[in-house]
Structures are given as structure tokens and as C-alpha cells.
Design an enzyme around this catalytic site. Structure first.
Site, short mmCIF file in Angstrom:
data_model
loop_
_atom_site.label_atom_id
_atom_site.label_comp_id
_atom_site.label_asym_id
_atom_site.label_seq_id
_atom_site.Cartn_x
_atom_site.Cartn_y
_atom_site.Cartn_z
N GLN A 189 34.57 47.88 48.57
CA GLN A 189 35.24 47.20 47.47
C GLN A 189 36.23 48.17 46.82
O GLN A 189 35.84 49.27 46.43
CB GLN A 189 34.22 46.72 46.44
CG GLN A 189 33.28 45.65 46.95
CD GLN A 189 33.94 44.29 47.10
OE1 GLN A 189 35.03 44.06 46.57
NE2 GLN A 189 33.30 43.39 47.82
N TYR A 217 27.94 38.47 56.41
CA TYR A 217 29.01 39.47 56.18
C TYR A 217 28.59 40.49 55.12
O TYR A 217 29.24 40.63 54.09
CB TYR A 217 30.32 38.81 55.69
CG TYR A 217 30.73 37.49 56.29
CD1 TYR A 217 31.45 37.46 57.48
CD2 TYR A 217 30.44 36.29 55.66
CE1 TYR A 217 31.86 36.24 58.02
CE2 TYR A 217 30.85 35.07 56.20
CZ TYR A 217 31.55 35.06 57.38
OH TYR A 217 31.96 33.86 57.91
N ASN A 222 26.40 46.12 49.94
CA ASN A 222 26.84 46.14 48.54
C ASN A 222 26.09 45.12 47.69
O ASN A 222 25.46 45.47 46.69
CB ASN A 222 28.35 45.88 48.49
CG ASN A 222 28.94 46.00 47.10
OD1 ASN A 222 28.75 46.98 46.41
ND2 ASN A 222 29.67 44.97 46.68
N CYS A 323 37.88 36.13 48.19
CA CYS A 323 39.10 36.90 47.89
C CYS A 323 40.33 36.03 48.08
O CYS A 323 41.46 36.50 47.97
CB CYS A 323 39.18 38.15 48.77
SG CYS A 323 39.19 37.79 50.53
N GLU A 357 40.14 37.34 42.87
CA GLU A 357 38.79 37.32 43.46
C GLU A 357 37.97 36.43 42.55
O GLU A 357 38.05 36.52 41.33
CB GLU A 357 38.22 38.73 43.49
CG GLU A 357 36.94 38.86 44.25
CD GLU A 357 37.09 39.66 45.55
OE1 GLU A 357 36.08 39.82 46.23
OE2 GLU A 357 38.20 40.09 45.88
#
Length: 366
Positions: A189, A217, A222, A323, A357
Site C-alpha cells: 500500500q 488477493y 495486509n 482502487c 480508493e
């Protein structure tokens, strides 16, 4: 030249994004969006620059998107303060070193909030032992100047790693420190401050969760690792080998014992879940034992493909980070036939650009 950011127009550009998002989402009747701001400057933790050679000098450049003219950069206020500091010292350190600067055409920087930096030097020439010895001296000189730095050399079909091709980030997330290994040339990120907002928003809106979480994904884990506290178990997929290895490290480093990462694409996972194909990679993993009530997706700009979209619809709750709001809206045309939006957020990951985003939580209609 020092590029100045239009910080005085930050509020206006953010207001315009909120308005644009509301208009795009209006057909789906979402709640009012939560809005998460970016720092005004020094928010981007990674940056890539072309290198321009002029007689005995060399410097970072970017190209103007409209005029295509090159812009000489001494500082770049979009990037972290650590990257800006390194830009000046690095160029000064290699300017007179012929082996290091000859045919150098690009420098990539990856920095962390934990004050670590990874620098990749990209060349249009073969790299050998002579380059390695010079690079080792450069790295030691940079460390002597106080930089916690990793150095990598790249050329066609060549990658020379002096120590490590990763650095470890430490982020304060919802009252705890999360460790994330970040691998060179893998996705991370870009805006750490906004990433923390995204993680805390996702944790907050899934606090009442039942059952397990499935993530497609997952990258370096994260979201999976931050969200693990809200679920009995987490099953996450990722296709890129370096990201899977980083995610496995991050699971251990954070002392998390309820996350399982499997290396496969979303399409392959769909086939496995539907019993269409068997995979050796799934030996020892009983997919049927997972009671996934929530699915988390953070797809590429193209959004979810039709098959994955159909699979995702089967879950009671869908947490979708996008995004690209245009492909999100296209996917929502299908998803809102069976689900309603209970939460909406705008994350200003890329201030002063048109990029947005956003995140939605969808819950199955009764």
C-alpha cells in the site's frame, strides 16, 4: 527544481471526490460515506524515478503528464521524508562513481514508517563483481550516515541483492503494532497513513463477525492479519510467490495462529470450492471445514471477473476494497441484486489526483 504540492486546494479536491463518489454510488442507495484524509505531503512510501545524465552530472527526473517535458527533481514532497533525504545523499554519493552511475537509468525507493529504506538501482548494462564491490562500499557509506538501508542492483535477467530484498514495516493499527514484511518489486500500500485508516475501518465494521473470513488477493497479508482478531479463522489466497512468503513470515512475526495462506488465483480457488478441480497445493487443507460468513476482496483495477463475482455473491457479507470506483459500480450492479450496502468509505490514498480508493460492506438481503 522542487515540486510544490497544491496543499491549499486539498480540501477542495477532497470535497470534489466525495461528491463524485456519492453521485456514482447513488443508484445503490448506500449510507453516507465515511471519509479518511491523507497527510498533505510526504504521504507516499514508495517512488520510482528515471535518472538523467548530463555530461558529468546525473539527477532524478519525472515527465510532465501533459507536456511530456522532463522535470528535474531535487526533492519530491509527495514521497516520504526518508525518501527525500535519501534522494539527495544517494545522488551525491554515486555522481563520481563511474561503475555505479554508468548506464543507471532508474532508481526505485521503498520506505517504511519504521525508518527503513530499500533502494533498487536499475541499469542498461551487465552487472558483475566490480559493481557488487562498489555497491557494498556505497551501502556501508549510507549506513554510516544513519540510513537503515538495503541495496539492490537490477539489469536484464539480473538481480543482485547485497543483504535482503525486503524491509519490515511496523504500523500502529487499532492499539497494536503490526509487522509487515515488504518485498522489493511486490505490491505494498503506497500511503501508509491511509492504509492504517483502511485497516482500522475494516476492523471496526467487522467487529460483530461470526464464523470465518475468506480473502482473495491477500498480498503480504495486509488486511488478513489485521482482521484475524474478528474471526475464528481466516483463509486467504495469493498468487505471487514473494507475497505468499512475506505473508507467512508476517503471520509468525505477529504471533497470529488462525490464518491460513494458500497460493492460488481467485479463479483457481473458485474451481476448488466448486469441486471442479483438485489441487496438490490444497493437500492437508479441508476447505469444507471453513464456515466463511464473510469474504474480503481487494481486486485489481479491472474489478471482479464474472466467475469470481458469482462465487462472492454466495457469502452473507462481502467486504470490498476498490482502487477503481467505476469497476466497483459495475460489480455492484450484480452484487446489489442480493446484498445491500451497510457501510461506505472513501480513502484519499492518492491526493491531488483523480484516483479514489473506497470500501463497501455488503450484507445479504433477507
Amino acid at each position: 527544481m522542487q515540486n510544490l504540492l497544491p496543499t491549499e486546494s486539498y480540501e477542495q479536491q477532497l470535497t470534489e471526490k466525495v461528491s463524485r463518489l456519492k453521485n456514482m454510488m447513488a443508484p445503490f442507495q448506500p449510507p453516507r460515506p465515511e471519509v479518511f484524509r491523507s497527510p498533505l505531503s510526504h504521504y507516499r512510501m514508495r517512488a520510482e524515478f528515471r535518472i538523467w545524465h548530463e555530461q558529468d552530472d546525473l539527477y532524478h527526473i519525472m515527465f510532465d503528464q501533459q507536456t511530456k517535458q522532463r522535470i528535474r527533481l531535487v526533492q519530491f514532497p509527495v514521497a516520504s521524508k526518508l525518501i527525500n533525504k535519501m534522494m539527495v545523499v544517494l545522488i551525491d554519493s554515486i555522481r563520481s562513481e563511474q561503475i555505479l552511475c554508468h548506464k543507471l537509468f532508474q532508481i526505485d525507493y521503498l520506505s517504511t514508517c519504521s525508518n527503513k529504506i530499500l533502494v533498487s538501482l536499475l541499469y542498461h548494462k551487465k552487472l558483475g563483481e566490480e559493481w557488487t564491490q562498489q555497491a557494498l562500499r556505497l551501502r556501508e557509506a549510507l549506513r554510516h550516515k544513519g540510513f537503515d538501508v538495503e541495496l539492490i542492483g537490477r539489469a536484464a535477467k539480473t538481480k543482485i541483492t547485497l543483504d535482503h530484498d525486503y524491509i519490515d514495516e511496523v504500523l500502529p493499527v487499532a492499539g497494536r503494532k503490526m509487522i509487515y514484511r515488504q518485498v522489493e518489486n511486490s505490491f505494498t500500500q503506497p500511503n501508509a497513513s491511509v492504509n492504517i485508516h483502511m485497516l482500522e475501518w475494516a476492523i471496526n465494521i467487522t467487529k460483530d463477525s461470526k464464523g470465518d473470513l475468506l480473502e482473495l488477493y491477500c498480498g503480504n497479508g495486509n488486511f488478513s492479519l489485521a482482521l484475524a482478531q474478528n474471526f475464528e479463522r481466516v483463509l486467504a489466497t495469493e498468487i505471487a510467490k514473494p507475497s505468499v512468503a512475506a505473508a507467512q513470515y508476517n503471520i509468525t512475526a505477529n504471533g497470529i495462529d488462525n490464518v491460513q495462506i494458500i497460493r492460488m488465483s481467485a479463479e483457481e480457488f473458485t474451481q476448488a470450492m466448486n469441486g471442479e478441480r483438485e489441487f496438490n497445493r490444497l493437500q492437508g487443507i479441508n476447505l469444507k471445514s471453513y464456515q466463511c460468513e464473510t469474504i474480503f476482496v481487494d481486486p485489481p483495477r479491472s474489478g471482479l471477473d464474472e466467475k469470481t463475482l458469482e462465487m462472492v455473491r454466495a457469502y452473507p457479507r462481502i467486504l470490498y476494497i476498490s482502487c477503481n470506483p467505476e469497476t466497483l459500480c459495475h460489480n455492484l450492479e450484480t452484487l446489489t441484486q442480493t446484498h445491500k450496502i451497510s457501510h461506505l468509505a472513501l480513502f484519499d490514498q492518492f491526493p491531488y489526483t483523480h484516483h479514489m480508493e473506497c470500501g463497501v460492506l455488503l450484507e445479504k438481503l433477507n
